[in-house]
Design a protein around this motif. Structure first.
Motif, short mmCIF file in Angstrom:
data_model
loop_
_atom_site.label_atom_id
_atom_site.label_comp_id
_atom_site.label_asym_id
_atom_site.label_seq_id
_atom_site.Cartn_x
_atom_site.Cartn_y
_atom_site.Cartn_z
N ARG A 136 14.49 69.40 30.47
CA ARG A 136 14.51 67.94 30.69
C ARG A 136 13.15 67.44 31.14
NH1 ARG A 136 14.21 67.48 36.17
NH2 ARG A 136 15.10 69.16 37.44
N THR A 137 13.07 66.11 31.24
CA THR A 137 11.88 65.49 31.83
C THR A 137 11.90 65.70 33.34
OG1 THR A 137 13.02 63.37 32.00
CG2 THR A 137 11.69 63.76 30.01
N ALA A 138 10.77 65.48 33.97
CA ALA A 138 10.65 65.72 35.41
C ALA A 138 11.01 64.47 36.21
CB ALA A 138 9.22 66.14 35.73
N THR A 139 11.48 64.69 37.42
CA THR A 139 11.73 63.59 38.36
C THR A 139 10.41 63.16 38.98
OG1 THR A 139 12.03 65.06 40.25
CG2 THR A 139 13.98 64.59 38.88
N ASP A 140 10.44 62.02 39.67
CA ASP A 140 9.23 61.56 40.36
C ASP A 140 8.74 62.60 41.36
OD1 ASP A 140 9.33 59.22 38.94
OD2 ASP A 140 10.21 58.03 40.57
N GLY A 141 9.69 63.21 42.09
CA GLY A 141 9.31 64.22 43.07
C GLY A 141 8.69 65.43 42.43
N GLU A 142 9.22 65.87 41.29
CA GLU A 142 8.65 67.03 40.59
C GLU A 142 7.27 66.72 40.03
OE1 GLU A 142 12.84 69.11 39.13
OE2 GLU A 142 11.93 67.47 37.98
N ILE A 143 7.09 65.50 39.54
CA ILE A 143 5.77 65.11 39.04
C ILE A 143 4.75 65.12 40.18
CG2 ILE A 143 4.44 63.19 38.11
CD1 ILE A 143 6.86 62.48 36.39
N ALA A 144 5.15 64.64 41.34
CA ALA A 144 4.24 64.67 42.50
C ALA A 144 3.88 66.11 42.86
CB ALA A 144 4.89 63.95 43.68
N GLN A 145 4.86 67.03 42.78
CA GLN A 145 4.57 68.43 43.05
C GLN A 145 3.60 69.00 42.02
OE1 GLN A 145 7.97 71.07 44.04
NE2 GLN A 145 9.21 69.19 44.01
N MET A 146 3.79 68.63 40.76
CA MET A 146 2.87 69.09 39.72
C MET A 146 1.45 68.59 39.98
SD MET A 146 4.88 68.85 36.09
CE MET A 146 6.64 68.56 36.19
N GLN A 147 1.34 67.36 40.44
CA GLN A 147 0.01 66.83 40.76
C GLN A 147 -0.64 67.66 41.86
OE1 GLN A 147 1.31 62.65 41.49
NE2 GLN A 147 -0.32 62.10 40.04
N ASP A 148 0.14 68.03 42.86
CA ASP A 148 -0.40 68.85 43.95
C ASP A 148 -0.83 70.23 43.45
OD1 ASP A 148 -0.05 66.84 45.81
OD2 ASP A 148 1.90 67.57 46.52
N VAL A 149 -0.02 70.83 42.59
CA VAL A 149 -0.36 72.15 42.03
C VAL A 149 -1.63 72.04 41.20
CG1 VAL A 149 0.38 73.98 40.48
CG2 VAL A 149 2.01 72.97 42.07
N LEU A 150 -1.74 70.98 40.40
CA LEU A 150 -2.94 70.79 39.58
C LEU A 150 -4.17 70.65 40.47
CD1 LEU A 150 -4.42 70.42 36.93
CD2 LEU A 150 -3.70 68.01 36.92
N ARG A 151 -4.05 69.91 41.56
CA ARG A 151 -5.18 69.78 42.48
C ARG A 151 -5.59 71.14 43.04
NH1 ARG A 151 -2.06 65.23 44.20
NH2 ARG A 151 -3.07 63.26 43.55
N GLU A 152 -4.60 71.96 43.40
CA GLU A 152 -4.92 73.30 43.91
C GLU A 152 -5.68 74.10 42.87
OE1 GLU A 152 -1.23 75.08 45.03
OE2 GLU A 152 -0.83 73.65 46.66
N CYS A 153 -5.27 74.01 41.62
CA CYS A 153 -5.95 74.74 40.55
C CYS A 153 -7.36 74.23 40.32
CB CYS A 153 -5.14 74.63 39.26
SG CYS A 153 -3.51 75.40 39.33
N LEU A 154 -7.53 72.92 40.33
CA LEU A 154 -8.86 72.35 40.14
C LEU A 154 -9.78 72.72 41.30
CD1 LEU A 154 -7.77 68.85 38.79
CD2 LEU A 154 -8.74 70.72 37.46
#
Length: 565
Positions: free
Chosen positions: A166-184
């Motif tokens: 499925r598509t992601a919830t707002d909360g899951e998208i926010a978590q993905m943003q945090d994970v992406l920041r950690e990777c960057l």
């Protein structure tokens, strides 16, 4: 006193300006001086008659796994490539939870044709986060790496099984943003995503379940860092490709980020489509977007055997499913059955011109050795069958280990290809190095560029070709202090003979963990490759990084993981 001096060469500095005679001195990991150098050095390279250029940058590879057992990304380094970008097409080896390892391996096996056994026997899984993966590949690293993080693995990290539901919830998208920041923050050069790829069950990869809202949110994070967004669009459909291009353009303008898409091929039946795509690229650049199409230099060649599922058969569902899901015994039995043989031949009859031209590359039995090097048309005539039937019969006779070559399938219109390569908004890349190891060997794309388009056809200036794969790429990706031969820049350098530089013929070698094989190409005309000031490979000494990228203890010379700053 300098550490290294390259003497008497023609400096082609990556700027596109005419080459000139000069010496190049290196101190530590940086270029110290370019000109007439009277001083001495610990090491000297005589570049008489040769070109001294910045090390080449390959922006589309899948060396993610190979770096774990081969820090030189062989044989890319020997071709003058000093920086690689792995992690393309939504796939990277981190961040990755232990529970998801084999699931990702399945994706690499399906999409990039990397064997399961290589992962089982060549990879020690001792990381989960992107930072831990970076620490892991630093061990024995002999080539610079600008790693992308894959959208599919970020989704899997946050959403687990729901990543492919499925598509992601707002909360899951926010978590993905945090994970992406950690990777960057850990060194990722950007994010990759895909709109076409499938996993080992032939279901869409996780990134394909994302909606525009999710992609926009992740692009916003890239905007905080000014990093790259790479995508694989629906390249088989020009209208969909243009739609994805437009989507990238909006994200590029909105968040002031560079974007790139690949592949963009020239085939006899899609020349008009390529023209349409490039027209839209020009229009979007005029609006202020950065949407770089990646174009490869070489024609399309595909090798295959029935022992490994080949993407050549992906549009023939019955062929591909038996190759993908059948055991060797089941595959052999299926094709040995007369009714199946007849049905499978009928299924691929629409590509008659393809099968006739296929060449038999190698076999194991003595009886079929006489056919090696012949086309299926010739073999079929000798046997009194059709070319497809000849291919099936020989594969069964060889226990599925007959290897065939579909040569020059496309991207072979030299006039059209060179017009793309010279286009100021085209990004030379899409090598896929490290992937598709039994389908084709991309190593030497740079050598082919110099040999075919510069030397043989004389359709590109040497200086322009060097610029395309050095300073242009470094600028597009925001890689600092690389891509130019300039005092103070990192000393990544390729020394090659412009009269002989080329790629070698494809060779079948057994150097993959788990007794695996692959096709490779040796470099021709490359003399010396320098990474961060140290000689990493030379025609005389081979890979000098077997004991480390540089001399032990000289940490200032260690190859770096490079990304935009």
């Amino acid at each position: 006193m300098y550490d290294l001096i390259i003497r008497n060469g023609t400096v082609v500095d990556g700027s596109g300006l005419p080459g000139y005679q000069a010496d190049v001195a290196v101190k530590g990991n940086r270029i110290a001086k370019i000109g007439k150098i009277a001083e001495t050095a610990d090491k000297e390279v005589d570049a008489s008659g040769k070109v001294v250029a910045p090390g080449f940058i390959d922006p589309h590879t899948h060396f993610d796994a190979q770096l774990l057992w081969d820090g030189a990304a062989k044989p890319a380094l020997s071709h003058g490539v000093t920086t690689i970008v792995p992690g393309n097409c939504s796939l990277s080896l981190a961040p990755l939870k232990a529970d998801h390892r084999m699931r990702l391996v399945g994706m690499f096996n399906q999409i990039e044709e990397m064997p399961y056994k290589a992962f089982r026997e060549g990879v020690v899984w001792d990381w989960e986060t992107f930072s831990e993966y970076i620490t892991r590949i630093r061990k024995g690293l002999a080539i610079n790496v600008a790693p992308l993080v894959g959208h599919s693995v970020i989704r899997l990290w946050v959403m687990n099984d729901a990543a492919t539901e499925r598509t992601a919830t707002d909360g899951e998208i926010a978590q993905m943003q945090d994970v992406l920041r950690e990777c960057l923050n850990a060194g990722a050069a950007g994010l990759s995503t895909s709109y076409v790829d499938m996993d080992e069950t032939l279901q869409p990869v996780p990134s394909r379940y994302a909606d525009a809202r999710e992609v926009d949110a992740l692009a916003a994070v890239l905007g905080e860092y000014g990093r790259m967004l790479q995508i694989v669009p629906e390249f088989y459909d020009p209208d969909l490709t243009i739609a994805r291009l437009d989507q990238l353009a909006e994200l590029s303008i909105k968040y002031q980020i560079p974007t790139t898409f690949s592949p963009l091929f020239v085939n006899a039946d899609n020349v008009d489509a390529v023209d349409r795509v490039m027209k839209r690229v020009d229009e979007q650049f005029a609006r202020g977007a950065r949407v770089w199409p990646q174009v490869q230099t070489r024609p399309i060649d595909i090798s295959f055997s029935f022992a490994v599922p080949s993407l050549l058969f992906i549009r023939y569902s019955n062929w591909y499913r038996i190759m993908r899901f059948g055991t060797p015994v089941e595959i052999k039995a299926h094709f040995a059955d007369p009714e199946n043989r007849k049905a499978r031949a009928a299924e691929v009859a629409d590509a008659k011109g393809l099968w006739e031209k296929l060449v038999l590359r190698q076999v194991k039995t003595e009886a079929n050795q006489k056919y090696v090097g012949q086309t299926l048309a010739g073999i079929a005539a000798d046997r009194g069958v059709t070319p497809v039937e000849a291919m099936i019969d020989i594969s069964v006779e060889e226990d599925l280990e007959a290897h065939f070559l579909a040569a020059d399938m496309g991207h072979n219109d030299d006039e059209k290809v060179v017009s793309l390569l010279k286009h100021p908004r085209v990004h030379i890349g899409a090598s896929d190095g490290g992937a598709h190891i039994l389908s084709f060997s991309t190593y030497g794309d740079t050598g082919y560029l110099f040999a075919h388009f510069v030397r043989d056809l004389k359709t590109m200036r040497l200086e322009d070709a060097v610029k395309k794969i050095t300073s242009d790429t470094a600028s597009i990706w925001g890689i600092p202090e690389r891509g130019l031969l300039q005092s103070g820049y990192i000393a990544d350098i390729a020394v090659f003979d412009p009269q002989t530089v080329n790629r070698g013929v494809e060779k079948f070698v057994q150097d993959v963990p788990g007794d695996g094989s692959r096709y490779v190409r040796e470099s021709h005309g490359v003399d010396t490759v320098i990474v961060s000031g140290g000689i990493a490979w030379s025609a005389k000494g081979g890979y000098q990084e077997a004991r480390g990228a540089v001399l032990p203890g000289e940490t200032s010379r260690q190859p770096e993981l490079v990304a935009a700053e």
